[in-house]
Design an enzyme around this catalytic site. Structure first.
Site, PDB file in Angstrom:
ATOM      1  N   GLU A  59       0.850  -1.127   0.187  1.00 10.42           N
ATOM      2  CA  GLU A  59      -0.040  -0.105   0.027  1.00 10.42           C
ATOM      3  C   GLU A  59       0.929   1.179   0.024  1.00 10.42           C
ATOM      4  O   GLU A  59       1.901   1.274   0.674  1.00 10.42           O
ATOM      5  CB  GLU A  59      -0.871  -0.064   1.307  1.00 10.42           C
ATOM      6  CG  GLU A  59      -1.347   1.328   1.688  1.00 10.42           C
ATOM      7  CD  GLU A  59      -1.761   1.269   3.330  1.00 10.42           C
ATOM      8  OE1 GLU A  59      -1.492   0.056   3.881  1.00 10.42           O
ATOM      9  OE2 GLU A  59      -2.362   2.077   3.635  1.00 10.42           O
ATOM     10  N   ASP A 118       0.137  -1.182   6.168  1.00 12.70           N
ATOM     11  CA  ASP A 118       0.195  -0.431   7.251  1.00 12.70           C
ATOM     12  C   ASP A 118      -0.444  -1.173   8.467  1.00 12.70           C
ATOM     13  O   ASP A 118      -1.812  -1.583   8.400  1.00 12.70           O
ATOM     14  CB  ASP A 118       0.259   0.929   7.152  1.00 12.70           C
ATOM     15  CG  ASP A 118       1.189   1.489   6.272  1.00 12.70           C
ATOM     16  OD1 ASP A 118       2.161   0.940   6.053  1.00 12.70           O
ATOM     17  OD2 ASP A 118       0.921   2.672   6.089  1.00 12.70           O
ATOM     18  N   ASP A 144      -2.211   0.311  10.518  1.00 14.26           N
ATOM     19  CA  ASP A 144      -3.222   1.385  11.198  1.00 14.26           C
ATOM     20  C   ASP A 144      -4.505   1.047  10.649  1.00 14.26           C
ATOM     21  O   ASP A 144      -4.638  -0.015   9.877  1.00 14.26           O
ATOM     22  CB  ASP A 144      -2.625   2.708  11.023  1.00 14.26           C
ATOM     23  CG  ASP A 144      -2.475   2.978   9.420  1.00 14.26           C
ATOM     24  OD1 ASP A 144      -3.150   2.183   8.575  1.00 14.26           O
ATOM     25  OD2 ASP A 144      -1.994   4.138   8.957  1.00 14.26           O
ATOM     26  N   ASP A 183      -6.294   2.506   8.418  1.00 14.87           N
ATOM     27  CA  ASP A 183      -6.296   2.553   6.950  1.00 14.87           C
ATOM     28  C   ASP A 183      -5.779   1.336   6.438  1.00 14.87           C
ATOM     29  O   ASP A 183      -6.097   0.755   5.400  1.00 14.87           O
ATOM     30  CB  ASP A 183      -5.488   3.761   6.440  1.00 14.87           C
ATOM     31  CG  ASP A 183      -6.400   5.095   6.287  1.00 14.87           C
ATOM     32  OD1 ASP A 183      -7.553   5.013   6.628  1.00 14.87           O
ATOM     33  OD2 ASP A 183      -5.848   5.954   5.714  1.00 14.87           O
TER      34      ASP A 183
END
Ligand code: 0RA
Length: 630
Positions: free
Chosen positions: A422, A495, A497, A499
């Site tokens: 990503e 990641d 997180d 998102d």
């Protein structure tokens, strides 16, 4: 050890039988991990369900005890306790100690053979440190206790009773199982399913392992109708479920259907309460009848000149089909595919006739369904055109790979890996950190199309999806060919997180819906980048979860400096290589479709258009969501 000195030939056979189960438990319960452990409970519960199916039992209660044991109680007729003439033993002792003895005492209507179901209580007994059977029958309570399968004493009467039923208590043997911890949610899943499949049976699961016991009751008088409503709870339903139940030529069949406005569809199938993940003749018969009855309606009512294919009638459909037959033959890789060839025609004609009547009596519903099917046909035609473009590229211009892909030099797919990363900055670091001989990097930028909400032709127009398909090299839809895949490890790296987890879920949805075979082949992985870097002087260590963080801090001793990684882009190429990419040091998580039903539910709730159930779900599983969506 047994106390009796006098072994009869039959006793020796029993001991040998139980010993065989203990020596090769996987032959009887599949494995000795989590799945096998839980299988013990299902094995006992299945007997109570059989008793319920025979019409003699209404309540089943499963209790998880603090000492690691389980109690399964039902209010059926009770396992027979009379003395068996040939052996001089109680029938109860035969059922609990002789392999495959259960059926000898009663010709079950729908004997479960094949697979690992129905191996009997004796297998549970053999694999338990101890087991107890308490039978309430004919006003008396009977009791017997066993140690690793061997009776401590003969069956005795312990008192009078006004109840009726069977209680089996057992503690799984720690020398057999790798894990002894029962998982409440995992059990709930199967017990809920059993309650849907056997309407009117009340199943209670109770957890007494903590100071605050919790319990859940599974009880559905509506059976399969409630099952499809449950499966569709996060979707926009187009009509009330249609249920139909009938027996013909030795096949007892029940099915429920309900269309929603979703683009995906699912047919869940069961044979004798066992989920047939790979389908089989009952599913083939069902789908063929559904397609035919819909096409008949389109033609007879002169609605359109178009003709629906098998996939068109599945769009937006949620169906559950449950059949019971005397001698099921299970085939396929996981022995969950029904092979009995006569079943196809029997199911086909039952379903065809019932749908014809239903459509005739409910023209408004019929027309709603037909509209949905016609829009699926149109979308398929549009998708065909979009796919054609991709196909021409993959077939006629094989050398053309998407510009964003940094390919590897190795061409043997068994040795190569594709990292789907990503963001551009993470993509850049990965490109620098990788071993370019066998590792390819495909950076994805921006939002990835949510395939749950998009019609199929839009899916194939999305740039990110096109470059993923082209990089994989194995086509899509009818042209899909797993043998052409260019990498045997496809690794999603996002990641740590919110998102990142969203993008991971989107990618998993894409693979689940359009490249299921890649998951089934075991080619799809999720990278596990570290969450923390812990530094003390020149020493740098990484932690992949909070527990590890604590360990590392303890190991290094205070004070240390801790950096929490939010994204892959925060690591330099070298760090990325050692923590996430180097096959020697990284951890990868293989993505499996352990349970298509659960996966679909998760994707639908997380991605679907209905906000209510999504919020409810996220609140309920807030802590677990990270694990659940991989
Ligand atoms: C054989 C025959 C009969 C009942 C059962 C087995 C039975 C087994 C289990 C196992 C757990 N719960 C159970 N409940 C019943 C019928 C005996 C009769 O005719 O009364």
């Amino acid at each position: 050890m047994v106390e009796e000195l006098d072994y009869s030939a039959a006793d020796i056979q029993i001991l040998e039988g139980l010993e065989g189960v203990r020596r090769r438990p996987s032959m009887y319960i599949g494995d000795t991990g989590k799945r096998g452990l839980h299988h013990l409970i299902y094995e006992v519960t299945d007997n109570s369900i059989d008793e319920a199916m025979a019409g003699f039992c209404k309540n089943i209660e499963i209790i998880l005890k603090p000492d690691g044991s389980v109690s399964v109680r039902d209010d059926g007729r009770g396992i027979p306790t009379e003395i068996h003439k040939a052996t001089g033993k109680s029938a109860l002792e035969i059922v609990t100690t002789v392999l495959h003895a259960g059926g000898k005492f009663e010709k079950k209507a729908y004997q479960v053979s094949g697979g690992l179901h129905g191996v009997g209580i004796s297998v549970v007994n053999a694999l338990s440190e101890w087991m107890e059977a308490e039978i309430h029958r004919g006003g008396k309570t009977y009791f017997q206790r066993y140690s690793r399968g061997i009776p401590e004493k003969s069956v005795g009467i312990t008192g009078d009773t006004e109840y009726r039923g069977t209680i089996i208590r057992f503690k799984p043997d720690q020398s057999i199982f790798q894990t002894l911890e029962f998982d409440y949610d995992y059990l709930s899943e199967r017990l809920r399913e059993l309650a849907f499949l056997n309407k009117g049976v009340r199943i209670l699961l109770r957890d007494e392992r903590t100071d605050e016991p919790k319990e859940t009751e599974f009880f559905y008088e509506g059976g399969l109708s409630q099952f499809v409503e449950y499966l569709n709870r996060a979707k926009n339903r187009l009509h009330q479920p249609f249920v139909f139940e009938k027996e013909s030529s030795g096949v007892s069949m029940e099915y429920a259907v309900q269309y929603t406005d979703a683009y995906s569809g699912n047919v869940y199938s069961f044979v004798n309460n066992i989920k047939t993940i790979e389908g089989g003749t009952h599913v083939t018969g069902f789908k063929s009848a559904l397609t035919r009855s819909i096409n008949d309606y389109i033609k007879n009512e002169k609605i359109s000149k178009r003709k629906a294919g098998g996939d068109d009638v599945l769009e937006g459909l949620t169906a559950v089909i449950s059949i019971k037959i005397a001698d099921p033959q299970f085939e396929g890789q996981t022995k969950t595919k029904l092979g009995n060839s006569d079943v196809k025609g029997i199911v086909d004609s039952l379903v065809y006739e019932s749908l014809k009547t239903y459509f005739g009596e409910n023209p408004n519903i019929a027309k709603t369904i037909i509209q949905k099917v016609l829009s699926a046909i149109e979308a398929r035609e549009a998708a065909q055109k979009a796919k054609e473009v991709i196909r021409r590229k993959t077939v006629f211009e094989t050398s053309i790979l998407p510009g964003k892909l940094a390919d590897c030099s190795e061409i043997d797919p068994q040795k190569t890996e594709l990292f789907i990363v990503e963001g551009d900055s993470a993509g850049g670091s990965c490109k620098q950190g990788r071993d370019r001989k066998f590792q390819a990097i495909l950076p994805l930028r921006g939002k990835i199309l949510n395939v749950e909400k998009a019609p199929i032709h839009k899916v194939f127009k999305s740039d990110t999806i096109k470059s993923t398909i082209l990089s994989l090299g194995c086509g899509v839809g009818d042209d899909f060919d797993i043998n052409k895949i260019r990498y045997h490890k496809v690794i999603i790296a996002t990641d740590a997180d919110v998102d990142g987890s969203h993008i991971r879920t989107l990618l998993l949805t894409l693979f689940y819906r359009y490249f299921k075979q890649i998951i089934e082949a075991g080619y799809l992985y999720v990278a596990q980048p570290p969450l923390y870097k812990i530094k003390k002087g020149k020493t740098e260590k990484y932690a992949y979860n909070d527990a590890q963080l604590k360990e590392v801090i303890a190991e290094l001793g205070d004070p240390v400096s801790i950096q929490r990684y939010k994204g892959l882009g925060e690591m330099n190429p070298e760090q990325l290589w050692t923590t996430t990419m180097d096959p020697e040091t990284r951890t990868l998580k293989k993505v499996t479709i352990e349970d298509a039903m659960q996966a679909d539910e998760l994707f639908t709730i997380l991605m679907g258009s209905d906000v209510g159930p999504r919020r409810e779900f996220i609140e309920k599983y807030a802590a677990q969501v990270k694990n659940l969506d991989v």
